[in-house]
Design an enzyme around this catalytic site. Structure first.
Site, PDB file in Angstrom:
ATOM      1  N   ASP A  67     -20.703 -38.811 -48.982  1.00 50.06           N
ATOM      2  CA  ASP A  67     -21.050 -37.820 -48.129  1.00 50.06           C
ATOM      3  C   ASP A  67     -19.757 -36.782 -48.022  1.00 50.06           C
ATOM      4  OD1 ASP A  67     -19.964 -39.700 -46.578  1.00 50.06           O
ATOM      5  OD2 ASP A  67     -21.677 -40.101 -45.526  1.00 50.06           O
ATOM      6  N   ASP A 136     -26.437 -46.338 -34.875  1.00 49.44           N
ATOM      7  CA  ASP A 136     -27.938 -46.023 -34.998  1.00 49.44           C
ATOM      8  C   ASP A 136     -28.533 -46.463 -36.159  1.00 49.44           C
ATOM      9  OD1 ASP A 136     -26.960 -44.243 -37.063  1.00 49.44           O
ATOM     10  OD2 ASP A 136     -27.624 -42.297 -35.891  1.00 49.44           O
ATOM     11  N   HIS A 138     -27.658 -45.609 -39.299  1.00 50.73           N
ATOM     12  CA  HIS A 138     -27.586 -44.865 -40.496  1.00 50.73           C
ATOM     13  C   HIS A 138     -26.568 -45.476 -41.623  1.00 50.73           C
ATOM     14  CE1 HIS A 138     -24.246 -42.300 -38.673  1.00 50.73           C
ATOM     15  NE2 HIS A 138     -23.450 -43.375 -39.572  1.00 50.73           N
ATOM     16  N   GLU A 143     -29.929 -40.422 -41.236  1.00 47.58           N
ATOM     17  CA  GLU A 143     -30.155 -40.747 -39.681  1.00 47.58           C
ATOM     18  C   GLU A 143     -31.431 -41.468 -39.554  1.00 47.58           C
ATOM     19  OE1 GLU A 143     -27.659 -40.723 -37.987  1.00 47.58           O
ATOM     20  OE2 GLU A 143     -26.340 -38.784 -38.009  1.00 47.58           O
TER      21      GLU A 143
HETATM   22  C1  F6R Z   1     -19.164 -42.469 -44.296  1.00 46.80           C
HETATM   23  C2  F6R Z   1     -20.424 -42.729 -43.886  1.00 46.80           C
HETATM   24  C3  F6R Z   1     -21.031 -43.312 -42.738  1.00 46.80           C
HETATM   25  C4  F6R Z   1     -20.117 -44.516 -42.108  1.00 46.80           C
HETATM   26  C5  F6R Z   1     -20.666 -44.963 -40.689  1.00 46.80           C
HETATM   27  C6  F6R Z   1     -19.752 -45.642 -40.032  1.00 46.80           C
HETATM   28  O1  F6R Z   1     -18.958 -41.982 -45.379  1.00 46.80           O
HETATM   29  O2  F6R Z   1     -21.204 -42.967 -44.959  1.00 46.80           O
HETATM   30  O3  F6R Z   1     -22.187 -43.807 -42.677  1.00 46.80           O
HETATM   31  O4  F6R Z   1     -19.837 -45.460 -42.971  1.00 46.80           O
HETATM   32  O5  F6R Z   1     -21.012 -43.942 -39.955  1.00 46.80           O
HETATM   33  O6  F6R Z   1     -18.594 -45.173 -39.652  1.00 46.80           O
HETATM   34  P1  F6R Z   1     -17.335 -46.129 -38.943  1.00 46.80           P
HETATM   35  O7  F6R Z   1     -16.848 -46.923 -40.360  1.00 46.80           O
HETATM   36  O8  F6R Z   1     -16.343 -44.911 -38.885  1.00 46.80           O
HETATM   37  O9  F6R Z   1     -17.909 -46.864 -37.978  1.00 46.80           O
END
Ligand code: F6R
Length: 263
Positions: A67, A136, A138, A143
């Site tokens: 992303d 959450d 995701h 989301e």
């Molecule tokens: C980032 C991504 C997100 C993160 C998620 C957890 O490329 O795709 O889904 O993996 O938000 O983020 P952290 O590792 O910072 O807790």
């Protein structure tokens, strides 16, 4: 799903690095799906160390990130382009022309999403996808409520995700509201998926996606439908699993089988 529970975040990083190295040794021109955020940082550090020690080479590898924020210039300090270059690509022997991220500055975002999907297809698909998980539930920026068949597209971030990610920005208002993200359906096409989670703040999301029903309200639960998923957790992230003893038992048997077959 193979559930591996390890004592701490450092062990999680080393285990994830092992999975990457094993693949790249078997398939030097592997196509890797990469993530940003705090969770995979330790894995990237460990891979950098092994690359510098001459244990592994990324010279023929191709990568696709999950992303990118929409509207941030690629050289913005918080863009995922910058994150990947600063934390990984510039430290390893990878050919950066084969490192792909969605273009969050594209004038035609829908076209950019199609281009990205085609690029992944043209590369032969993703061999190994690394994922973190949002508090959450995701994965990537899919989301809660995301279609489990979704493809790469533009997605509005929830307020929870923006609050979680505001730790990297000066203020909550600076966190973009929109991102381009691979879809859940795109992610499920990877041959092998490894999801990492560390810390108690992920324990509820982990319990819900591992032990709850498949539901678009917990996008990571779609991984239950994939035949080759490895979930690597530290004890904090595993803290709410109700069948922990069983996972440890299965993992012990799996390791015994693998050591007999020489894997
Ligand atoms: C980032 C991504 C997100 C993160 C998620 C957890 O490329 O795709 O889904 O993996 O938000 O983020 P952290 O590792 O910072 O807790």
């Amino acid at each position: 799903m193979r559930i591996v529970i390890l004592p701490d975040a450092a062990s999680v990083s080393r285990r994830a690095a092992d999975v990457f190295c094993q693949l790249i040794k078997e398939l030097p021109d592997a196509v890797l799906g990469l993530a940003t955020g705090g969770t995979p940082l330790g894995t990237y550090n460990e891979l950098v160390r092994r690359n510098r020690a001459g244990e592994i080479s990324f010279a023929e590898v191709t990568t696709f990130n999950l992303d990118e924020y929409v509207g941030l210039p690629s050289n913005h300090e918080q863009s995922y382009h910058t994150f990947m270059h600063q934390n990984f690509f510039t430290h390893i022997d990878i050919d950066v022309s084969r490192c792909h991220l969605p273009d969050g500055e594209a004038t035609d975002l829908a076209l950019e999403c199609q281009r990205y999907e085609k690029l992944i297809d043209d590369a032969g698909g993703i061999d190994l996808q690394i994922l973190g998980i949002g508090s959450d539930g995701h994965i990537a920026f899919n989301e809660p409520g995301s279609s489990l068949a979704s493809r790469t597209r533009v997605k509005a971030l929830t307020q929870q995700t923006r609050i979680d990610n505001s730790r990297f920005f000066h203020a909550l208002d600076d966190v973009p509201r929109v991102a381009i993200t691979m879809g859940v359906g795109t992610i499920l096409e990877a041959d092998h998926i490894i999801l990492l989670a560390t810390g108690a703040s992920k324990a509820t999301a982990v319990r819900d996606f591992v032990e709850g029903p498949v539901s678009s309200m917990v996008p990571a639960s779609a991984l239950q439908l994939h035949p080759q998923v490895t979930v690597v957790l530290d004890s904090g992230a595993a803290g709410q699993l109700t069948r922990r003893e069983y996972y440890d038992y299965v993992e012990q048997i799996q390791c015994e089988l693998e050591s007999k077959s020489g894997n």
